[in-house]
Design an enzyme around this catalytic site. Structure first.
Site, short mmCIF file in Angstrom:
data_model
loop_
_atom_site.label_atom_id
_atom_site.label_comp_id
_atom_site.label_asym_id
_atom_site.label_seq_id
_atom_site.Cartn_x
_atom_site.Cartn_y
_atom_site.Cartn_z
N GLY A 163 0.82 -1.31 0.05
CA GLY A 163 0.14 0.08 -0.03
C GLY A 163 0.72 1.30 0.02
O GLY A 163 1.98 1.08 0.49
N VAL A 164 0.27 2.39 -0.38
CA VAL A 164 0.83 3.55 -0.33
C VAL A 164 -0.14 4.83 -0.40
O VAL A 164 -1.33 4.68 -0.89
CB VAL A 164 1.91 3.69 -1.80
N GLY B 67 -7.93 -8.46 4.59
CA GLY B 67 -9.04 -8.11 3.79
C GLY B 67 -8.55 -7.12 2.62
O GLY B 67 -7.17 -6.97 2.32
N ASP C 92 -9.68 11.63 9.62
CA ASP C 92 -9.47 11.52 8.18
C ASP C 92 -10.30 10.22 7.79
O ASP C 92 -9.73 9.81 6.49
CB ASP C 92 -7.93 11.37 7.98
#
Length: 286
Positions: A100-101, A188, A222
Site C-alpha cells: 500500500g501507499v 482484507g 480522516d
C-alpha cells in the site's frame, strides 16, 4: 521504497554511528556541519569522509555545501535506523513487498513471529505546512525536519491504536520505532476495491466502530472509504489514525461530522444507500 536489505546488512558499525549522530544533531541543525559531525563521532577527517561517501552512495545521507559543508539524514537512512532497531528487538526478521501507499506513508509486509505489516510514515514538504496547521503534535514554529515530523506522526498513530484495540476494530499495534509502526496483518482489501453484496451491515459496522472510538474519546479525523478495510466474511477495520483528535478538541464536532459525511456519501454514491446524517450522528454519539 525503504532502503534495500543488502544496504542494512552491509552497514559498517562506523556508518551506523554516523547515522545515529546525524539523527541526534539534526534536532539542532538542518544541515549538520562537517566539523561538528567529526567532533561528535570522534572519527578522523579521512575516515568520516570515506564513511559519508558510502552513506551518500546508498542514498542514506545528503550533502549540501551552501552556506557551509553540511550533511543531513534522509529517509533511507532513517529507514535503516528503524529497521536496525526493530530487527535487534526481534520484532521483524525480513521485509517483504509493498502492499500500500498513501499521501504520507508506505506500507509493507514483513516477517516477525508471523506475517506483520510495517507502515513507514513519510510526512513530506508538500504536506508539512498543512500538518503544522491541522495536527496538535506538530510545533507551530521552529526547526522540525521531515523525518521527525514523520516520527511524530507514527508515534501518534501507535498511541491511538493502543488506546482503541480491542474495543474498536483496528489493527493490533505490535511495535513502534521512529517513523515506523508494526501492526497485525489485515486479511482484507480496501473498501474502494470491494464490491459488497450486503453493504448495509458494513455501513452499520463502520458507524458502530466510530461510536466505540468516540466513547474512548477519539475521533479518526480522516475517515473515508480509503481508510476502511473489509474481508470476505464482512468484517471491517478502520485504519490510518495519525490525524486523530480527542473528543474534547475545539474542532471535534466539525471533524466527526466530516468523517461521518464521507462514509455516508460513499455508500450513497456506490450502493444507493440513503442514510440520514442526523440518524448516523445520533448512532455515534448516543
Amino acid at each position: 521504497m525503504p532502503v534495500p536489505a543488502e544496504h542494512v546488512q552491509s552497514l559498517h558499525p562506523y556508518e551506523l554511528r554516523i547515522l545515529l549522530t546525524l539523527e541526534r544533531l539534526m534536532r539542532r541543525y538542518t544541515w549538520v556541519p562537517f566539523e561538528i559531525l567529526r567532533s561528535a563521532t570522534g572519527f578522523s577527517e579521512s575516515e568520516l569522509t570515506y564513511r559519508l561517501g558510502r552513506l551518500m552512495a546508498m542514498d542514506m545521507v545528503r550533502y549540501e555545501k551552501t552556506p557551509y559543508d553540511g550533511y543531513a539524514l534522509i529517509f533511507d537512512g532513517y529507514d535503516t535506523l528503524a529497521l536496525h532497531t526493530l530487527t535487534k528487538r526481534g520484532t521483524i526478521q525480513a521485509l517483504g513487498t509493498q502492499i500500500g501507499v498513501g499521501k504520507e506513508s508506505e506500507v509493507y509486509e514483513a516477517v516477525g513471529l508471523g506475517v506483520v505489516v510495517l507502515k513507514f510514515h513519510r510526512v513530506g514538504q508538500r504536506s508539512f505546512q498543512a500538518a503544522r496547521l491541522k495536527r496538535g503534535y506538530m510545533p507551530d514554529t521552529g526547526h522540525c525536519p521531515w523525518i521527525f515530523a514523520s516520527s511524530n506522526s507514527a508515534r501518534r498513530e501507535y498511541e491511538a491504536l493502543k488506546a482503541l484495540h480491542p474495543a474498536v476494530s483496528v489493527p493490533l499495534p505490535i511495535d513502534h520505532n521512529r517513523h515506523v509502526i508494526v501492526i497485525s496483518f489485515i486479511p482484507g482489501v480496501n473498501l474502494t476495491r470491494a464490491t459488497l453484496t450486503e453493504p448495509e451491515p458494513i455501513l452499520d459496522s463502520i458507524l458502530d466502530n466510530v461510536r466505540e472510538a468516540y466513547n474512548l474519546g477519539i475521533i479518526h479525523g480522516d475517515l473515508s472509504e480509503f481508510n476502511v478495510m473489509v474481508d470476505q466474511e464482512g468484517q471491517c477495520w478502520l485504519i490510518d489514525w495519525p490525524q486523530w483528535i480527542e473528543t474534547a478538541h475545539p474542532n471535534a464536532d466539525e471533524t466527526l461530522a466530516r468523517d461521518i459525511t464521507n462514509i455516508l456519501q460513499y455508500f450513497k454514491r456506490k450502493y444507493g444507500i440513503d442514510y440520514a446524517f442526523d440518524e448516523a450522528l445520533a448512532r455515534v454519539v448516543e
